[in-house]
Design a protein around this motif. Sequence first.
Motif, short mmCIF file in Angstrom:
data_model
loop_
_atom_site.label_atom_id
_atom_site.label_comp_id
_atom_site.label_asym_id
_atom_site.label_seq_id
_atom_site.Cartn_x
_atom_site.Cartn_y
_atom_site.Cartn_z
N LEU A 222 0.83 -1.20 0.00
CA LEU A 222 0.00 0.00 0.00
C LEU A 222 0.87 1.25 0.00
N ILE A 223 1.95 1.23 0.75
CA ILE A 223 2.88 2.36 0.75
C ILE A 223 3.39 2.60 -0.67
N GLY A 224 3.78 1.53 -1.34
CA GLY A 224 4.34 1.65 -2.68
C GLY A 224 3.36 2.20 -3.70
N ARG A 225 2.15 1.68 -3.70
CA ARG A 225 1.21 2.14 -4.73
C ARG A 225 0.62 3.51 -4.42
N SER A 226 0.81 3.99 -3.18
CA SER A 226 0.34 5.32 -2.82
C SER A 226 1.37 6.41 -3.14
N MET A 227 2.63 6.03 -3.32
CA MET A 227 3.68 7.02 -3.54
C MET A 227 3.75 7.43 -5.01
N LYS A 228 2.72 8.18 -5.40
CA LYS A 228 2.63 8.75 -6.75
C LYS A 228 2.29 10.22 -6.60
N ASP A 229 2.91 11.05 -7.42
CA ASP A 229 2.73 12.50 -7.33
C ASP A 229 2.42 13.05 -8.71
N ILE A 230 1.24 13.66 -8.86
CA ILE A 230 0.87 14.24 -10.15
C ILE A 230 0.92 15.76 -10.13
N TYR A 244 13.15 9.59 -15.25
CA TYR A 244 12.21 8.50 -15.54
C TYR A 244 12.95 7.21 -15.92
N LYS A 245 14.11 7.35 -16.53
CA LYS A 245 14.94 6.17 -16.82
C LYS A 245 15.40 5.54 -15.51
N MET A 246 15.83 6.37 -14.55
CA MET A 246 16.27 5.83 -13.25
C MET A 246 15.11 5.18 -12.51
N ARG A 247 13.92 5.79 -12.60
CA ARG A 247 12.76 5.19 -11.94
C ARG A 247 12.46 3.81 -12.52
N GLU A 248 12.50 3.72 -13.85
CA GLU A 248 12.24 2.44 -14.52
C GLU A 248 13.25 1.38 -14.06
N MET A 249 14.52 1.76 -13.99
CA MET A 249 15.56 0.83 -13.56
C MET A 249 15.34 0.38 -12.12
N ALA A 250 15.03 1.32 -11.23
CA ALA A 250 14.83 0.98 -9.82
C ALA A 250 13.64 0.05 -9.63
N MET A 251 12.54 0.35 -10.30
CA MET A 251 11.35 -0.47 -10.13
C MET A 251 11.56 -1.88 -10.69
N VAL A 256 10.12 -0.67 -4.08
CA VAL A 256 8.71 -0.50 -3.72
C VAL A 256 8.18 0.80 -4.31
N SER A 257 9.05 1.80 -4.38
CA SER A 257 8.65 3.12 -4.87
C SER A 257 9.90 3.86 -5.35
N PHE A 258 9.68 4.99 -6.02
CA PHE A 258 10.79 5.81 -6.49
C PHE A 258 10.30 7.24 -6.61
N GLY A 259 11.13 8.19 -6.17
CA GLY A 259 10.71 9.58 -6.30
C GLY A 259 11.83 10.54 -5.98
N ILE A 260 11.49 11.83 -5.96
CA ILE A 260 12.45 12.90 -5.69
C ILE A 260 12.50 13.16 -4.18
N SER A 261 13.71 13.32 -3.67
CA SER A 261 13.87 13.70 -2.26
C SER A 261 13.86 15.22 -2.16
N GLY A 262 12.87 15.75 -1.45
CA GLY A 262 12.76 17.20 -1.33
C GLY A 262 12.61 17.86 -2.68
N THR A 271 12.78 0.06 -0.31
CA THR A 271 12.91 -1.37 -0.62
C THR A 271 12.58 -2.19 0.62
N ARG A 272 12.38 -3.47 0.41
CA ARG A 272 12.04 -4.37 1.52
C ARG A 272 13.28 -4.91 2.24
N ASP A 273 14.46 -4.73 1.66
CA ASP A 273 15.67 -5.26 2.29
C ASP A 273 16.88 -4.44 1.87
N GLU A 274 17.96 -4.60 2.63
CA GLU A 274 19.17 -3.81 2.41
C GLU A 274 19.86 -4.20 1.10
N GLU A 275 19.86 -5.48 0.77
CA GLU A 275 20.55 -5.95 -0.44
C GLU A 275 19.97 -5.30 -1.69
#
Length: 311
Positions: A222-230, A244-251, A256-262, A271-275
């Motif tokens: 739920l956290i992941g699918r809620s982290m969208k910003d329009i 958007y290329k980096m977001r595609e690679m990360a996902m 779980v999610s990808f976005g801009i910090s500040g 992510t669900r784990d450190e690895e």
Amino acid sequence: MKESIKVFAPATVANVVCGFDVLGFAVNEPGDEVIMRLTDKPGITISKITGDNGRLPLDPKKNTVSVSVEHYLKHIGRNDVGFDIELNKKMPIGSGLGSSSASTVAGLFAAKTLLEDRTNASQLLPFARKGEEMACGHGHADNVAPALLGGFVLIRSYDPLDVIKLPHPKGLYCAIVFPDVDVPTREARQIIRNKIQMKDAVTQWGNIAGLVSGLFMNDIDLIGRSMKDILVEPVRSMLIPDFYKMREMAMEMGAVSFGISGSGPSVFSFTRDEETAKKITQKLQAHLTSIKINSNTYVSTINDAGPRVID
């Protein structure tokens, strides 16, 4: 009473994609250090700043740390106190990771601790916001609140200020990549739309509510699918190379999610784990290197401690 103290305060991820100016969380690294010493003469001096490449002012009237501490001293009626400040920047300036707020919070926490003041950390927030106002023209609290309080926070209201600490899944990791490009916070705020359509606002409200619900429910999906910003991300992402290329690679790698910090240019994934977090930072750093952009990377859990005395 101690004569000097050394304090660390953590970097923060503000907005958390959908929560512009109202959500933020602290991370374990990077962060800033302040060494504060009591002096015989009332007033505040800044004797040394390291790690800033000469970008920050030594003038106490123009530095966020000293300005915030001065407001705090005035509030508690201790104009008789003298402090000398040494600021060690351990994190990049203009990274979108709350660089100014980490310094400010470290300074305020150092002053409070040296004076043996039992003021609650949350009561230092108005003074920390004075530093943010100086740094970027707007006294937002989504960096300073998590830096001061630790953990994940919601700013329910700015007037009056009402800050709430939120729970979060203990297994949540944060993968941060800071591309070495210039995105000044003040300018990044100016490109945001002042008016939005009601249907976009409804979408955004739903995502913020979903994210907060996911934090309470320990529901990482739920956290992941809620982290969208329009509202903000479509504009600010234009300032970040290959966002958007980096977001595609990360996902694709299991984020779980990808976005801009500040305000950016740093980007982050949950992510669900450190690895997985480490693999994502390595992959995105390699991609940035391939387009001739240097970067720093950090992997962290959510930091619940906030500022701490280290010496």
